[in-house]
Write a protein that holds these residues in place. Structure first.
Motif, PDB file in Angstrom:
ATOM      1  N   VAL A 131      12.955  15.207  23.514  1.00 21.33           N
ATOM      2  CA  VAL A 131      14.124  16.091  23.438  1.00 21.33           C
ATOM      3  C   VAL A 131      13.736  17.533  23.090  1.00 21.33           C
ATOM      4  O   VAL A 131      14.609  18.344  22.767  1.00 21.33           O
ATOM      5  N   GLY A 132      12.453  17.848  23.152  1.00 22.40           N
ATOM      6  CA  GLY A 132      12.011  19.211  22.857  1.00 22.40           C
ATOM      7  C   GLY A 132      12.300  20.159  24.008  1.00 22.40           C
ATOM      8  O   GLY A 132      12.793  19.764  25.075  1.00 22.40           O
ATOM      9  N   ALA A 133      11.964  21.421  23.807  1.00 19.11           N
ATOM     10  CA  ALA A 133      12.236  22.448  24.817  1.00 19.11           C
ATOM     11  C   ALA A 133      11.547  22.148  26.141  1.00 19.11           C
ATOM     12  O   ALA A 133      12.087  22.425  27.217  1.00 19.11           O
ATOM     13  N   HIS A 134      10.358  21.554  26.074  1.00 17.05           N
ATOM     14  CA  HIS A 134       9.609  21.253  27.301  1.00 17.05           C
ATOM     15  C   HIS A 134      10.307  20.189  28.149  1.00 17.05           C
ATOM     16  O   HIS A 134      10.043  20.072  29.351  1.00 17.05           O
ATOM     17  N   ALA A 135      11.206  19.397  27.524  1.00 18.17           N
ATOM     18  CA  ALA A 135      11.898  18.330  28.256  1.00 18.17           C
ATOM     19  C   ALA A 135      13.185  18.813  28.923  1.00 18.17           C
ATOM     20  O   ALA A 135      13.757  18.087  29.744  1.00 18.17           O
ATOM     21  N   MET A 136      13.619  20.034  28.604  1.00 18.78           N
ATOM     22  CA  MET A 136      14.914  20.496  29.111  1.00 18.78           C
ATOM     23  C   MET A 136      14.986  20.644  30.640  1.00 18.78           C
ATOM     24  O   MET A 136      16.019  20.330  31.238  1.00 18.78           O
ATOM     25  N   PRO A 137      13.915  21.093  31.317  1.00 19.50           N
ATOM     26  CA  PRO A 137      14.006  21.123  32.781  1.00 19.50           C
ATOM     27  C   PRO A 137      14.240  19.736  33.385  1.00 19.50           C
ATOM     28  O   PRO A 137      15.017  19.591  34.337  1.00 19.50           O
ATOM     29  N   ALA A 138      13.590  18.713  32.832  1.00 21.95           N
ATOM     30  CA  ALA A 138      13.803  17.351  33.328  1.00 21.95           C
ATOM     31  C   ALA A 138      15.234  16.897  33.057  1.00 21.95           C
ATOM     32  O   ALA A 138      15.868  16.258  33.916  1.00 21.95           O
ATOM     33  N   ILE A 139      15.784  17.234  31.883  1.00 25.69           N
ATOM     34  CA  ILE A 139      17.174  16.896  31.561  1.00 25.69           C
ATOM     35  C   ILE A 139      18.108  17.595  32.545  1.00 25.69           C
ATOM     36  O   ILE A 139      19.090  17.005  33.020  1.00 25.69           O
ATOM     37  N   ALA A 140      17.799  18.849  32.869  1.00 25.40           N
ATOM     38  CA  ALA A 140      18.631  19.598  33.819  1.00 25.40           C
ATOM     39  C   ALA A 140      18.601  18.950  35.201  1.00 25.40           C
ATOM     40  O   ALA A 140      19.644  18.850  35.872  1.00 25.40           O
ATOM     41  N   VAL A 141      17.430  18.507  35.636  1.00 36.18           N
ATOM     42  CA  VAL A 141      17.325  17.844  36.949  1.00 36.18           C
ATOM     43  C   VAL A 141      18.149  16.562  36.964  1.00 36.18           C
ATOM     44  O   VAL A 141      18.847  16.268  37.939  1.00 36.18           O
ATOM     45  N   ILE A 142      18.091  15.792  35.880  1.00 34.44           N
ATOM     46  CA  ILE A 142      18.914  14.580  35.782  1.00 34.44           C
ATOM     47  C   ILE A 142      20.390  14.948  35.873  1.00 34.44           C
ATOM     48  O   ILE A 142      21.174  14.276  36.558  1.00 34.44           O
ATOM     49  N   GLY A 143      20.775  16.036  35.210  1.00 33.52           N
ATOM     50  CA  GLY A 143      22.165  16.489  35.285  1.00 33.52           C
ATOM     51  C   GLY A 143      22.570  16.875  36.697  1.00 33.52           C
ATOM     52  O   GLY A 143      23.695  16.571  37.130  1.00 33.52           O
ATOM     53  N   VAL A 144      21.686  17.533  37.412  1.00 29.79           N
ATOM     54  CA  VAL A 144      21.968  17.905  38.804  1.00 29.79           C
ATOM     55  C   VAL A 144      22.204  16.660  39.656  1.00 29.79           C
ATOM     56  O   VAL A 144      23.183  16.566  40.405  1.00 29.79           O
ATOM     57  N   VAL A 145      21.296  15.683  39.530  1.00 26.98           N
ATOM     58  CA  VAL A 145      21.396  14.459  40.331  1.00 26.98           C
ATOM     59  C   VAL A 145      22.668  13.686  39.994  1.00 26.98           C
ATOM     60  O   VAL A 145      23.435  13.288  40.889  1.00 26.98           O
ATOM     61  N   LEU A 146      22.939  13.491  38.710  1.00 24.97           N
ATOM     62  CA  LEU A 146      24.109  12.710  38.319  1.00 24.97           C
ATOM     63  C   LEU A 146      25.404  13.491  38.563  1.00 24.97           C
ATOM     64  O   LEU A 146      26.450  12.885  38.808  1.00 24.97           O
ATOM     65  N   GLY A 147      25.330  14.815  38.511  1.00 30.80           N
ATOM     66  CA  GLY A 147      26.491  15.607  38.898  1.00 30.80           C
ATOM     67  C   GLY A 147      26.843  15.375  40.356  1.00 30.80           C
ATOM     68  O   GLY A 147      28.017  15.183  40.711  1.00 30.80           O
ATOM     69  N   LEU A 148      25.823  15.374  41.218  1.00 27.02           N
ATOM     70  CA  LEU A 148      26.053  15.091  42.641  1.00 27.02           C
ATOM     71  C   LEU A 148      26.616  13.686  42.844  1.00 27.02           C
ATOM     72  O   LEU A 148      27.523  13.480  43.650  1.00 27.02           O
ATOM     73  N   VAL A 149      26.070  12.721  42.095  1.00 24.37           N
ATOM     74  CA  VAL A 149      26.561  11.343  42.198  1.00 24.37           C
ATOM     75  C   VAL A 149      28.039  11.278  41.832  1.00 24.37           C
ATOM     76  O   VAL A 149      28.836  10.586  42.475  1.00 24.37           O
ATOM     77  N   ASN A 150      28.435  12.030  40.811  1.00 20.39           N
ATOM     78  CA  ASN A 150      29.819  11.990  40.342  1.00 20.39           C
ATOM     79  C   ASN A 150      30.792  12.707  41.262  1.00 20.39           C
ATOM     80  O   ASN A 150      32.008  12.545  41.118  1.00 20.39           O
ATOM     81  N   ILE A 151      30.294  13.502  42.183  1.00 22.15           N
ATOM     82  CA  ILE A 151      31.176  14.161  43.150  1.00 22.15           C
ATOM     83  C   ILE A 151      31.720  13.147  44.155  1.00 22.15           C
ATOM     84  O   ILE A 151      32.769  13.365  44.764  1.00 22.15           O
ATOM     85  N   SER A 152      31.033  12.032  44.291  1.00 21.81           N
ATOM     86  CA  SER A 152      31.478  10.988  45.220  1.00 21.81           C
ATOM     87  C   SER A 152      32.929  10.589  44.928  1.00 21.81           C
ATOM     88  O   SER A 152      33.297  10.337  43.786  1.00 21.81           O
ATOM     89  N   PRO A 153      33.782  10.514  45.979  1.00 21.80           N
ATOM     90  CA  PRO A 153      35.191  10.175  45.761  1.00 21.80           C
ATOM     91  C   PRO A 153      35.455   8.675  45.634  1.00 21.80           C
ATOM     92  O   PRO A 153      36.605   8.266  45.510  1.00 21.80           O
ATOM     93  N   ILE A 154      34.408   7.850  45.638  1.00 21.47           N
ATOM     94  CA  ILE A 154      34.604   6.406  45.560  1.00 21.47           C
ATOM     95  C   ILE A 154      35.130   6.035  44.175  1.00 21.47           C
ATOM     96  O   ILE A 154      34.523   6.401  43.163  1.00 21.47           O
ATOM     97  N   PRO A 155      36.255   5.331  44.084  1.00 19.63           N
ATOM     98  CA  PRO A 155      36.851   5.009  42.770  1.00 19.63           C
ATOM     99  C   PRO A 155      35.899   4.232  41.867  1.00 19.63           C
ATOM    100  O   PRO A 155      35.163   3.356  42.320  1.00 19.63           O
ATOM    101  N   PHE A 156      35.923   4.582  40.600  1.00 22.80           N
ATOM    102  CA  PHE A 156      35.203   3.908  39.515  1.00 22.80           C
ATOM    103  C   PHE A 156      33.679   4.080  39.565  1.00 22.80           C
ATOM    104  O   PHE A 156      32.982   3.577  38.694  1.00 22.80           O
ATOM    105  N   MET A 157      33.167   4.782  40.579  1.00 20.87           N
ATOM    106  CA  MET A 157      31.730   4.981  40.660  1.00 20.87           C
ATOM    107  C   MET A 157      31.244   6.046  39.684  1.00 20.87           C
ATOM    108  O   MET A 157      30.048   6.244  39.517  1.00 20.87           O
ATOM    109  N   ASN A 158      32.176   6.728  39.035  1.00 18.72           N
ATOM    110  CA  ASN A 158      31.798   7.779  38.087  1.00 18.72           C
ATOM    111  C   ASN A 158      31.504   7.241  36.683  1.00 18.72           C
ATOM    112  O   ASN A 158      30.884   7.931  35.877  1.00 18.72           O
TER     113      ASN A 158
END
Length: 212
Positions: A131-158
């Motif tokens: 959880v240090g500063a060096h891990a933040m880019p990886a956390i951001a990439v995970i956020g990007v990927v899961l943000g895209l996943v959550n854009i899906s309009p399929i019910p309950f997939m969020n």
């Protein structure tokens, strides 16, 4: 509470969330209780990317009108991109003006209270290398990927990916690497389920098209 007091707290996330809860309660008590996405960013702070992602991930677990969950996915994606680029968070004008009604604010307050209780009982600073500063880019990439996943309009997939992302952010805020690992596993599961659901729907549509 000062930054030094937050760092000294046994569970650093508790005073952070307490601060947001106080601001939300004050806003909910005002004459104009509706909250815009820009209002929410202003409360969180335009440099507090992880906290903002967690808030929108939690909002994505609440029921809403058609398209609501996709919009919350867009918010998570945009904030994660800003985090990856190390830029202040900013929404497009039309998005920033979107209003969250009072019942959403009240539900969010309930969810945040649950988060505080969970953190006090189960989470604690540990595995800080994750959880240090060096891990933040990886956390951001995970956020990007899961943000895209959550854009899906399929019910309950969020539900699963949003829960995973919220736990990751909670882990970062509480300096709890174990929570980051758990959230990442849930996020990966949610992304896999969403991809499988999209694949099944596309396969069914193609099958129907061939039959017609």
């Amino acid at each position: 509470m000062s930054d030094d007091a937050i760092k000294a707290h046994a569970d650093p996330v508790i005073p952070i969330v307490d601060g947001i809860v106080a601001k939300l309660r004050a806003h909910a008590a005002g004459p104009d209780a509706a909250l815009t996405c820009d209002d929410l960013l202003a409360m969180v702070g335009h440099q507090s990317h992880v906290l903002a992602i967690m808030i929108f991930a939690l909002l994505n677990l609440l029921p809403g009108p058609p398209g609501y969950n996709s919009l919350m996915g867009v918010a998570m994606f945009v904030i994660s991109i800003a985090m990856l680029r190390r830029r202040p968070m900013r929404f497009a004008q039309w998005f920033g003006r979107l209003r969250l009604p009072i019942w959403v604010i009240r539900k969010l307050l309930d969810v945040l209270a649950t988060i505080i209780g969970w953190a006090a009982r189960l989470s604690a600073p540990r595995w800080r290398a994750l959880v240090g500063a060096h891990a933040m880019p990886a956390i951001a990439v995970i956020g990007v990927v899961l943000g895209l996943v959550n854009i899906s309009p399929i019910p309950f997939m969020n539900i699963v990916p949003s829960t995973g992302l919220a736990i990751i952010c909670l882990g970062v805020l509480n300096q709890d690497g174990a929570a980051v690992v758990l959230g990442s596993a849930l996020g990966a599961l949610g992304a896999t389920l969403s991809i499988l659901a999209i694949w099944v729907i596309l396969a069914l549509l193609l099958s129907v098209g061939d039959m017609v």
